[in-house]
Write an enzyme that holds these catalytic residues in place. Structure first.
Site, mmCIF file in Angstrom:
data_model
loop_
_atom_site.group_PDB
_atom_site.id
_atom_site.type_symbol
_atom_site.label_atom_id
_atom_site.label_comp_id
_atom_site.label_asym_id
_atom_site.label_seq_id
_atom_site.Cartn_x
_atom_site.Cartn_y
_atom_site.Cartn_z
ATOM 1 N N ASP A 35 -1.919 9.133 5.355
ATOM 2 C CA ASP A 35 -1.743 8.466 6.633
ATOM 3 C C ASP A 35 -3.091 8.644 7.676
ATOM 4 O O ASP A 35 -3.483 9.641 7.462
ATOM 5 C CB ASP A 35 -0.614 8.963 7.261
ATOM 6 C CG ASP A 35 0.101 8.090 8.493
ATOM 7 O OD1 ASP A 35 -0.405 7.185 8.470
ATOM 8 O OD2 ASP A 35 1.217 8.760 9.123
ATOM 9 N N TRP A 40 -7.923 6.185 12.512
ATOM 10 C CA TRP A 40 -9.328 6.459 12.388
ATOM 11 C C TRP A 40 -10.023 5.207 12.711
ATOM 12 O O TRP A 40 -11.099 5.485 13.371
ATOM 13 C CB TRP A 40 -9.364 6.749 10.840
ATOM 14 C CG TRP A 40 -10.775 7.051 10.497
ATOM 15 C CD1 TRP A 40 -11.256 8.446 10.353
ATOM 16 C CD2 TRP A 40 -11.812 6.382 10.196
ATOM 17 N NE1 TRP A 40 -12.660 8.388 10.038
ATOM 18 C CE2 TRP A 40 -13.051 7.176 9.951
ATOM 19 C CE3 TRP A 40 -11.941 4.941 9.755
ATOM 20 C CZ2 TRP A 40 -14.232 6.574 9.131
ATOM 21 C CZ3 TRP A 40 -13.144 4.456 9.337
ATOM 22 C CH2 TRP A 40 -14.334 5.298 9.348
ATOM 23 N N ARG A 48 -8.577 -2.283 11.736
ATOM 24 C CA ARG A 48 -7.752 -1.310 10.458
ATOM 25 C C ARG A 48 -8.297 -1.547 9.163
ATOM 26 O O ARG A 48 -8.112 -0.340 8.668
ATOM 27 C CB ARG A 48 -6.233 -1.691 10.958
ATOM 28 C CG ARG A 48 -5.544 -1.469 12.341
ATOM 29 C CD ARG A 48 -4.148 -1.942 12.262
ATOM 30 N NE ARG A 48 -3.253 -1.493 11.214
ATOM 31 C CZ ARG A 48 -2.877 -0.134 11.045
ATOM 32 N NH1 ARG A 48 -3.014 0.561 12.487
ATOM 33 N NH2 ARG A 48 -2.056 0.172 10.246
ATOM 34 N N HIS A 52 -8.949 1.413 5.942
ATOM 35 C CA HIS A 52 -8.273 1.518 4.546
ATOM 36 C C HIS A 52 -9.388 1.589 3.678
ATOM 37 O O HIS A 52 -9.184 2.346 2.638
ATOM 38 C CB HIS A 52 -7.401 0.259 4.366
ATOM 39 C CG HIS A 52 -6.131 -0.027 5.507
ATOM 40 N ND1 HIS A 52 -5.319 1.018 5.685
ATOM 41 C CD2 HIS A 52 -5.633 -1.042 6.169
ATOM 42 C CE1 HIS A 52 -4.349 0.618 6.380
ATOM 43 N NE2 HIS A 52 -4.700 -0.638 6.808
ATOM 44 N N THR A 81 7.397 -0.073 0.763
ATOM 45 C CA THR A 81 8.161 -1.205 0.739
ATOM 46 C C THR A 81 8.266 -1.765 2.226
ATOM 47 O O THR A 81 8.405 -3.020 2.750
ATOM 48 C CB THR A 81 9.637 -1.141 0.179
ATOM 49 O OG1 THR A 81 10.304 0.289 0.878
ATOM 50 C CG2 THR A 81 9.585 -0.985 -1.232
ATOM 51 N N TRP A 84 5.109 -4.524 4.201
ATOM 52 C CA TRP A 84 5.073 -5.821 4.222
ATOM 53 C C TRP A 84 5.483 -6.255 5.562
ATOM 54 O O TRP A 84 5.040 -7.456 5.963
ATOM 55 C CB TRP A 84 6.244 -6.335 3.476
ATOM 56 C CG TRP A 84 6.020 -6.017 1.847
ATOM 57 C CD1 TRP A 84 6.935 -5.181 1.115
ATOM 58 C CD2 TRP A 84 5.029 -6.581 0.893
ATOM 59 N NE1 TRP A 84 6.322 -5.157 -0.012
ATOM 60 C CE2 TRP A 84 5.380 -5.997 -0.325
ATOM 61 C CE3 TRP A 84 4.079 -7.709 1.083
ATOM 62 C CZ2 TRP A 84 4.710 -6.406 -1.278
ATOM 63 C CZ3 TRP A 84 3.350 -7.930 0.104
ATOM 64 C CH2 TRP A 84 3.468 -7.217 -1.440
ATOM 65 N N LEU A 146 -5.103 14.544 -16.123
ATOM 66 C CA LEU A 146 -4.324 14.566 -15.039
ATOM 67 C C LEU A 146 -3.500 12.936 -14.944
ATOM 68 O O LEU A 146 -4.129 12.037 -15.396
ATOM 69 C CB LEU A 146 -5.329 14.441 -13.767
ATOM 70 C CG LEU A 146 -4.863 14.182 -12.187
ATOM 71 C CD1 LEU A 146 -3.950 15.256 -11.867
ATOM 72 C CD2 LEU A 146 -6.032 13.877 -11.303
ATOM 73 N N ARG A 209 7.261 13.362 9.088
ATOM 74 C CA ARG A 209 8.520 13.239 8.668
ATOM 75 C C ARG A 209 7.885 12.489 7.105
ATOM 76 O O ARG A 209 6.804 12.443 6.795
ATOM 77 C CB ARG A 209 8.883 11.735 9.187
ATOM 78 C CG ARG A 209 7.846 10.900 10.016
ATOM 79 C CD ARG A 209 8.600 9.868 10.825
ATOM 80 N NE ARG A 209 7.664 9.393 12.120
ATOM 81 C CZ ARG A 209 6.635 8.882 11.929
ATOM 82 N NH1 ARG A 209 6.570 8.033 10.785
ATOM 83 N NH2 ARG A 209 5.901 8.562 13.107
HETATM 84 C C1 V07 Z 1 -4.719 1.683 -0.786
HETATM 85 C C2 V07 Z 1 -6.615 3.212 0.386
HETATM 86 C C3 V07 Z 1 -6.239 4.522 0.474
HETATM 87 C C4 V07 Z 1 -5.646 4.874 1.916
HETATM 88 C C5 V07 Z 1 -4.130 4.492 1.834
HETATM 89 C C6 V07 Z 1 -3.928 2.956 2.410
HETATM 90 C C7 V07 Z 1 -5.008 1.863 1.707
HETATM 91 C C8 V07 Z 1 -6.119 2.966 -3.798
HETATM 92 C C9 V07 Z 1 -5.062 2.026 -4.182
HETATM 93 C C10 V07 Z 1 -4.632 1.830 -5.547
HETATM 94 C C11 V07 Z 1 -3.069 1.333 -6.021
HETATM 95 C C12 V07 Z 1 -2.834 1.045 -7.194
HETATM 96 C C13 V07 Z 1 -3.829 1.377 -8.333
HETATM 97 C C14 V07 Z 1 -5.139 1.725 -7.799
HETATM 98 C C15 V07 Z 1 -5.610 1.915 -6.496
HETATM 99 C C16 V07 Z 1 -4.594 1.477 -3.185
HETATM 100 C C17 V07 Z 1 -3.490 -0.064 -1.735
HETATM 101 C C18 V07 Z 1 -3.928 0.559 -0.625
HETATM 102 C C19 V07 Z 1 -2.437 -1.102 -1.378
HETATM 103 F F1 V07 Z 1 -3.361 1.136 -9.579
HETATM 104 N N1 V07 Z 1 -6.195 2.832 -2.576
HETATM 105 N N2 V07 Z 1 -5.135 1.944 -1.960
HETATM 106 N N3 V07 Z 1 -3.441 0.341 -3.013
HETATM 107 N N4 V07 Z 1 -5.415 2.141 0.392
#
Ligand code: V07
Length: 255
Positions: A35, A40, A48, A52, A81, A84, A146, A209
């Site tokens: 989070d 940030w 935003r 990410h 979920t 969205w 892992l 939480r």
């Molecule tokens: C997302 C980057 C990390 C911070 C949190 C929100 C944004 C890696 C994935 C991912 C998901 C599935 C997968 C491989 C990589 C990812 C989303 C958002 C939706 F098989 N980071 N990341 N997916 N963020």
């Protein structure tokens, strides 16, 4: 007793001093709520999505460190979920991150023998996202190191509801009777059927939480919360969390 200790200086630690972790009591399953990416970015006057993108870069460091320490399962909450409900432009951007991450990191994951797995409903994802993540799962299927478990379009209440539906169907078809529902029957119908429960849950960004994350599975987990925003999180924070975890489990062991 022989205890191997890893020591190093930490200037960031709240306790100021050395962070020691012992090789024996490393949490076998660590789950992280990543989070604070939006916050940030806001603090830096950036959109935003920049948060990410920066947050995605942290995953590489955390995977490498977890692997080095012998962690067996690392679960990362990537998309809930509830996410969205965010603006469409942000959701569209987030849905590109699995591909971006995998295009960059899949070679490293293969080299490290990491097995990618997913938890959540991938049916509702955009086709390009679905394709990228199913390919990563398939490509790493034979890896034995892992387990990197991405919670993608995951919500714990939905997971529990689906488990109840599956069990109800088994009863309806006569393959199970209501009296035979046990905790293990429920567990086997969750999206984590093959995984042990998290030993340690980490949440960044100061929120205390669970936000619909692994409600069943964290029943006995140790929780570690930090004000550090996810894009600022690094391997030293992971070690700090593990050090706190180890102090707690050692205390229980002493009684
Ligand atoms: C997302 C980057 C990390 C911070 C949190 C929100 C944004 C890696 C994935 C991912 C998901 C599935 C997968 C491989 C990589 C990812 C989303 C958002 C939706 F098989 N980071 N990341 N997916 N963020």
């Amino acid at each position: 007793m022989l205890e191997k200790l890893t020591k190093w200086k930490s200037s960031f630690s709240s306790q100021e001093g050395t962070n020691e972790i012992d090789d024996i009591n490393v949490p076998r399953h660590i789950a992280i709520i990543m989070d604070g990416n939006g916050r940030w970015a806001k603090q830096k006057g950036l959109p935003r999505i920049a948060g990410h993108r920066e947050g995605m870069k942290v995953i590489n460091k955390v995977v490498r460190k977890a692997d080095d320490l012998g962690v067996e399962i690392l679960t990362l909450y990537a998309f809930s979920t509830e996410n969205w409900k965010r603006p469409k432009t942000e959701v569209d951007f987030l849905m590109k991150l699995p591909e971006r991450f995998l295009n960059k990191e899949l070679p490293m994951l293969m080299e490290k023998n990491v097995k990618v797995r997913l938890m959540g409903t991938i049916e509702n994802l955009p086709e390009h996202t679905k394709r990228a993540v199913t390919k990563a799962v398939k490509d790493t299927e034979q890896n034995t190191g892992l387990i990197l478990n991405f919670a993608l379009n995951y919500g714990s209440r939905f997971e529990l509801m689906e488990a109840v539906k599956k069990i109800a169907n088994q009863i309806e078809s006569g393959s199970l009777s209501a009296e035979d529902i046990t905790e293990s029957v429920l567990k086997e119908n969750l999206m984590t059927a093959e995984l042990r429960d998290p030993d340690l849950l980490i949440r960044t960004s100061g929120e205390i939480r669970l936000s619909n994350f692994m409600l069943w599975q964290v029943a006995y987990s140790e929780f570690w919360f930090t004000d550090v925003l996810w894009p600022d999180f690094d391997e030293h924070h992971l070690v700090e969390a593990i050090a706190v975890y180890q102090k707690r489990v050692r205390r229980y062991g002493g009684v």
